[in-house]
Write an enzyme that holds these catalytic residues in place. Structure first.
Site, PDB file in Angstrom:
ATOM      1  N   ARG A 122       0.843  -1.200   0.000  1.00  0.00           N
ATOM      2  CA  ARG A 122       0.000   0.000   0.000  1.00  0.00           C
ATOM      3  C   ARG A 122       0.881   1.254   0.000  1.00  0.00           C
ATOM      4  O   ARG A 122       1.794   1.353   0.830  1.00  0.00           O
ATOM      5  CB  ARG A 122      -0.882  -0.037   1.254  1.00  0.00           C
ATOM      6  CG  ARG A 122      -1.619   1.249   1.546  1.00  0.00           C
ATOM      7  CD  ARG A 122      -2.877   1.368   0.757  1.00  0.00           C
ATOM      8  NE  ARG A 122      -3.767   2.361   1.333  1.00  0.00           N
ATOM      9  CZ  ARG A 122      -4.686   2.991   0.625  1.00  0.00           C
ATOM     10  NH1 ARG A 122      -4.812   2.734  -0.662  1.00  0.00           N
ATOM     11  NH2 ARG A 122      -5.484   3.870   1.194  1.00  0.00           N
ATOM     12  N   GLU A 156      -9.997 -19.796  29.478  1.00  0.00           N
ATOM     13  CA  GLU A 156      -9.123 -20.427  30.493  1.00  0.00           C
ATOM     14  C   GLU A 156      -8.715 -19.434  31.599  1.00  0.00           C
ATOM     15  O   GLU A 156      -7.599 -19.468  32.097  1.00  0.00           O
ATOM     16  CB  GLU A 156      -7.846 -21.019  29.853  1.00  0.00           C
ATOM     17  CG  GLU A 156      -8.070 -22.010  28.733  1.00  0.00           C
ATOM     18  CD  GLU A 156      -8.674 -23.329  29.189  1.00  0.00           C
ATOM     19  OE1 GLU A 156      -9.018 -23.453  30.370  1.00  0.00           O
ATOM     20  OE2 GLU A 156      -8.805 -24.229  28.352  1.00  0.00           O
ATOM     21  N   SER A 198      -7.623 -12.227  32.222  1.00  0.00           N
ATOM     22  CA  SER A 198      -6.338 -11.621  32.601  1.00  0.00           C
ATOM     23  C   SER A 198      -6.312 -11.288  34.091  1.00  0.00           C
ATOM     24  O   SER A 198      -5.274 -11.421  34.749  1.00  0.00           O
ATOM     25  CB  SER A 198      -6.098 -10.347  31.786  1.00  0.00           C
ATOM     26  OG  SER A 198      -5.833 -10.671  30.438  1.00  0.00           O
TER      27      SER A 198
END
Length: 398
Positions: free
Chosen positions: A283, A378, A381
């Site tokens: 780009r 799981e 944070s």
């Protein structure tokens, strides 16, 4: 495009061969098909069948039970490659691998013989269930209950939530409350191995999988509820056949699951970087490729550094577990850092893509929806930081 980032030193020839095979499979079979399957929310049957043929379902299952007997590190590096192609594909084997690991570590010899050989071939597919609608991270507050009957069987009643592979699995390791009379709440929890057919609705008497939950990302894979209403389980369905040990068994599984989520975050971040570094050279603005503008070049440098740091922490946590040492601190750190860095790298890649990043034609749009899942899967944070701080204060006690 040559791959410089996220390399792992000290691998055996066999490990290198497995990972290279998975990488080629991802480039050839997953990346070209992921967009179409993901946007249609279609289960990747053909890809999963090829993963079975490659032996990926038995990667960490011992050789004596028909698996490849490989390490957590090998598994995590394969997961990193799969997630680089499409995070949902790595999710197909993630819960399977946690259940196989739990049976390997905590099951009776009879349970190992019964399940592991067929798990190694992918004939049995595992799923893993702790969460409930009323609780997220507060596992000790589980309400689903298994009442012991006079004949030694159990009747299970309650509702579980966020079951990955709920419809497509045939074996679910599920954590429920049993009355063991223990003072500590988590000593009254038991892990049951529940066999069921593939599908939705009342799949066996007393067990219903209502249907797929519609999600922001993590498409293609079925995430479901699990409803127990008088489901009858035998004493032999208890993992290890000793009730009250389910919490410790599940946490052992979650530790390796956290390494797995870190590996997935690494894979998604690697892909986000690859897309950005390629697009930035293609780009042009103001008469030169945008990669030659310092703002973009510095962004690429930051992204690459985060990818490398996350990968190294993930590899360290996996190697610690493989050495037989406790790795809850390192797994928590790796999962926390990798998932946060993955979100940051993915967003940086999205910014580099500009308006095209918002288009469904471009792959970065999918990564933007997949990355947030890794912040909560799981353990959030915040939960990781709780685990990390507790361990540090214990280790550095005055």
């Amino acid at each position: 495009m040559t791959r410089r980032l996220a390399q792992t030193l000290g691998l055996t020839e066999f490990q290198t061969e497995i990972i290279d095979t998975v990488r080629r499979f991802v480039d050839k079979e997953i990346i070209p098909n992921a967009q179409e399957l993901e946007h249609a929310d279609t289960y990747p049957h053909a890809i999963v069948d090829q993963m079975r043929d490659m032996g990926l379902f038995g990667l960490m299952i011992p050789v004596e039970y028909g698996g490849l007997g490989e390490s957590l590190l090998t598994y995590a590096l394969c997961v990193e490659e799969l997630a680089r192609g499409w995070m949902s594909v790595s999710g197909v084997i993630n819960t399977h691998f946690i259940v196989a690991y739990m049976i390997r570590q905590h099951g009776t010899e009879e349970q190992k013989q019964h399940f592991l050989p067929r798990m190694a071939t992918g004939e049995i597919r595992g799923a893993f269930s702790m969460s409930e609608p009323e609780l997220g991270s507060d596992v000790a507050a589980i309400r689903t209950r298994a009442a012991r009957n006079d004949d030694g069987t159990y009747t299970i009643t309650g509702q579980k939530m966020w079951l990955t592979n709920g419809g497509s699995s045939t074996l679910v390791a599920v954590l429920v409350r049993t009355d063991e009379g223990a003072d500590k709440p988590h000593h009254n929890l038991t892990a049951f191995l529940v066999e069921k057919p593939v599908g939705f609705g009342e799949v066996v008497p007393g067990l219903t999988i209502p249907g797929k939950l519609d999600k922001l990302g993590y498409k293609g894979i079925d995430t479901t509820e699990l409803l127990f209403d008088g489901y009858l389980a035998s004493a032999g369905d208890v993992l290890g056949e000793v009730p009250g040990r389910g919490f410790a068994q599940m946490m052992d599984g979650v530790e390796v699951g956290r390494v797995n989520v870190a590996a997935r975050a690494c894979g998604v971040a690697v892909r986000a970087f690859e897309l950005a570094v390629r697009y930035a050279q293609q780009r042009s603005t103001f008469g030169k490729p945008i990669a030659e503008h310092q703002a973009i070049a510095f962004s690429l440098a930051e992204m690459a550094t985060k990818v490398e740091a996350a990968h190294l922490m993930m590899v360290n946590a996996a190697r610690l577990k493989d050495s037989g040492q406790r790795n809850d601190l390192e797994a928590g750190m790796a999962k926390y850092l990798a998932s946060e860095f993955c979100a940051e790298v993915t967003q940086a890649s999205f910014r580099i893509h500009g308006g095209y990043g918002y288009s469904k034609e471009y792959e970065i749009e999918r990564l933007m929806r997949d990355a947030p899942f890794l912040l909560i899967g799981e353990g959030t944070s915040e939960i990781q930081k709780t685990i990390i701080s507790k361990r540090l204060l214990n280790d550095y006690r005055m």
